[in-house]
Design a protein around this motif. Structure first.
Motif, PDB file in Angstrom:
ATOM      1  N   SER A 190       0.854  -1.186   0.000  1.00 54.65           N
ATOM      2  CA  SER A 190       0.000   0.000   0.000  1.00 54.65           C
ATOM      3  C   SER A 190       0.891   1.237   0.000  1.00 54.65           C
ATOM      4  O   SER A 190       1.636   1.484   0.955  1.00 54.65           O
ATOM      5  N   LYS A 191       0.834   1.977  -1.088  1.00 53.35           N
ATOM      6  CA  LYS A 191       1.608   3.215  -1.190  1.00 53.35           C
ATOM      7  C   LYS A 191       0.636   4.379  -1.340  1.00 53.35           C
ATOM      8  O   LYS A 191      -0.300   4.325  -2.138  1.00 53.35           O
ATOM      9  N   TYR A 192       0.893   5.435  -0.563  1.00 56.83           N
ATOM     10  CA  TYR A 192       0.020   6.610  -0.604  1.00 56.83           C
ATOM     11  C   TYR A 192       0.899   7.852  -0.643  1.00 56.83           C
ATOM     12  O   TYR A 192       1.305   8.389   0.377  1.00 56.83           O
ATOM     13  N   HIS A 193       1.234   8.299  -1.863  1.00 53.65           N
ATOM     14  CA  HIS A 193       2.119   9.443  -2.050  1.00 53.65           C
ATOM     15  C   HIS A 193       1.422  10.511  -2.903  1.00 53.65           C
ATOM     16  O   HIS A 193       1.696  10.653  -4.098  1.00 53.65           O
ATOM     17  N   PRO A 194       0.494  11.254  -2.311  1.00 54.80           N
ATOM     18  CA  PRO A 194      -0.289  12.238  -3.073  1.00 54.80           C
ATOM     19  C   PRO A 194       0.543  13.353  -3.696  1.00 54.80           C
ATOM     20  O   PRO A 194       0.156  13.915  -4.717  1.00 54.80           O
ATOM     21  N   LYS A 195       1.686  13.677  -3.097  1.00 52.97           N
ATOM     22  CA  LYS A 195       2.550  14.723  -3.678  1.00 52.97           C
ATOM     23  C   LYS A 195       3.458  14.160  -4.768  1.00 52.97           C
ATOM     24  O   LYS A 195       4.118  14.924  -5.479  1.00 52.97           O
ATOM     25  N   PHE A 196       3.488  12.850  -4.889  1.00 54.24           N
ATOM     26  CA  PHE A 196       4.325  12.150  -5.870  1.00 54.24           C
ATOM     27  C   PHE A 196       5.728  12.765  -5.900  1.00 54.24           C
ATOM     28  O   PHE A 196       6.236  13.179  -6.942  1.00 54.24           O
ATOM     29  N   PHE A 197       6.327  12.826  -4.709  1.00 52.18           N
ATOM     30  CA  PHE A 197       7.614  13.495  -4.526  1.00 52.18           C
ATOM     31  C   PHE A 197       8.707  12.858  -5.370  1.00 52.18           C
ATOM     32  O   PHE A 197       9.612  13.527  -5.854  1.00 52.18           O
ATOM     33  N   GLN A 198       8.631  11.543  -5.539  1.00 56.37           N
ATOM     34  CA  GLN A 198       9.646  10.827  -6.315  1.00 56.37           C
ATOM     35  C   GLN A 198       9.777  11.401  -7.728  1.00 56.37           C
ATOM     36  O   GLN A 198      10.874  11.699  -8.194  1.00 56.37           O
ATOM     37  N   LYS A 199       8.645  11.572  -8.393  1.00 54.38           N
ATOM     38  CA  LYS A 199       8.677  12.085  -9.754  1.00 54.38           C
ATOM     39  C   LYS A 199       9.225  13.510  -9.791  1.00 54.38           C
ATOM     40  O   LYS A 199      10.053  13.856 -10.652  1.00 54.38           O
ATOM     41  N   LYS A 200       8.791  14.347  -8.856  1.00 53.51           N
ATOM     42  CA  LYS A 200       9.255  15.737  -8.816  1.00 53.51           C
ATOM     43  C   LYS A 200      10.770  15.809  -8.652  1.00 53.51           C
ATOM     44  O   LYS A 200      11.441  16.591  -9.324  1.00 53.51           O
TER      45      LYS A 200
END
Length: 303
Positions: free
Chosen positions: A272-282
Motif C-alpha cells: 500500500s503506497k500513498y504518495h499524493p505529492k508524488f515526490f519521487q517524480k518531482k
C-alpha cells in the motif's frame, strides 16, 4: 577537464542541492555512485573543485551555491531533528503494538537528519502477509480519531508485507530512501528488507547499513488481538479494507493520469503506497533538469 571523481562529486551535490542541503565530505563519500576511492581522495578532489569555484566550502559543508543560508538552514534542521527523532522513537514503540505490525522504519527528511516546522514524520510499516490492510485500517482509525488526522507526528504512507520486501521502483530516489531509512522496530525484518534491496549498492556502494538498537518483541495485547482475526473474519476484513481504501483514493485523486497514479498509489494485497505529492517524480525530474544545466555550464557529460 574534470576527472570522473569530480563529476560524481558534482552529481552528488546536485541531488542534495534540490533540497538546499549542503554535505560534509564524509556524506559525499557515502553518497557517491563509485567505491574505488577513499575519504582522503574525496577531500583532495573537493579542494580542487573549490579552487576552480565549481564547489564552495562553508564551515565543514560543501555545496554548489555560495550561499551561507543553506548551511544555517541545515544546522537548524539538524538540531530540530535531534529533538523530533526522540518522539518518533516513542511513537514507533506505540505503533509496534498495533495488530500485524512487524517492523517500523523512519523515512523521509527525518531519516536524513533534517526537520523543519513543515516536516512530517514519515513511517514505512512492514506487516504480516494477508493482514496489511487490517493493520492500515486500525492505524488510520487511530490517527483520524485520536490525532485529528495530524501528519506532523504520524504519517504512514507506505506499507509492505514481509514476503514482498523488494522495492519495485529502482532509481536514485528510492535508493537514497532505502539507504537512509532508520529502523525503530523489527530488526529481523529490517535485515531482510536490506538484503532484499541490495540493488541500492549499484547507486551507493559506500553507504553504511543502519545498525540502530531496535525492539523486536511483540506485545501481549497485539498477540491477543491478532488471535481474534487469524481466521476467515480477518480475511474478509482485510479484503474489505483494501477495497475501501482503493476506492477512496481513486475518487480523491482522479485528476492523476493512469501511469502516475499507478506509481504514486499502490493498492495490492502485499503493498500500500500513498504518495499524493508524488515526490519521487518531482525530485527525479528536477534532478534531470539540474544535471542538464550543469552539463551546459561546465561543458561536461554528467548524465
Amino acid at each position: 577537464m574534470l576527472s570522473l571523481l569530480s563529476k560524481n562529486i558534482i552529481k552528488t551535490l546536485a541531488y542534495y542541492d534540490i533540497f538546499s542541503y549542503p554535505l560534509k565530505a564524509e556524506e559525499i563519500y557515502h553518497n557517491l555512485p563509485v567505491n574505488h576511492c577513499s575519504s582522503g581522495d574525496i577531500v583532495s578532489e573537493l579542494k580542487k573543485l573549490c579552487d576552480k569555484k565549481l564547489v564552495y566550502k562553508i564551515k565543514d559543508f560543501y555545496l554548489l551555491q555560495n550561499n551561507p543560508e543553506f548551511v544555517s538552514r541545515r544546522q537548524k534542521g539538524n538540531s530540530l531533528c535531534e529533538k523530533k527523532i526522540k518522539s518518533a522513537f516513542r511513537m514507533s514503540s506505540f505503533i509496534s503494538k498495533f495488530p500485524y505490525v512487524r517492523a517500523i522504519f523512519l523515512t523521509g527528511s527525518i531519516s536524513k537528519g533534517y526537520m523543519d516546522k513543515e516536516s512530517d514524520v514519515d513511517y514505512l510499516i512492514v506487516t504480516k502477509p494477508g493482514r496489511l490492510w487490517v493493520a492500515r485500517l486500525f492505524l488510520t482509525l487511530f490517527k483520524k480519531i485520536f490525532l485529528l488526522n495530524s501528519r506532523k507526528v504520524f504519517c504512514i504512507n507506505y506499507y509492505i508485507d514481509y514476503n514482498h520486501l523488494e522495492i519495485e521502483e529502482k532509481n536514485v530516489f528510492t535508493a537514497i530512501e532505502i539507504a537512509t531509512l532508520i529502523p525503530t522496530f523489527g530488526k529481523k525484518y529490517y535485515d531482510e528488507f536490506y538484503s532484499s534491496n541490495s540493488w541500492i549498492k549499484e547507486y551507493f556502494p559506500n553507504y553504511p547499513k543502519r545498525n540502530n538498537p531496535v525492539i523486536d518483541k511483540q506485545s501481549g495485547f497485539q498477540k491477543l488481538f491478532e488471535s481474534l482475526l487469524n481466521n476467515k473474519l480477518g480475511d474478509l476484513l482485510d479484503d474489505f479494507s483494501m477495497r475501501l481504501f482503493a476506492k477512496a483514493t481513486k475518487r480523491k485523486f482522479r485528476h492523476f493520469d493512469e501511469k502516475d497514479f499507478s506509481l504514486a498509489f499502490k493498492s495490492t494485497k502485499c503493498e500500500s503506497k500513498y504518495h499524493p505529492k508524488f515526490f519521487q517524480k518531482k525530485v527525479l525530474v528536477t534532478l534531470d533538469e539540474k544535471l542538464r544545466k550543469l552539463q551546459q555550464t561546465l561543458n561536461v557529460s554528467l548524465m
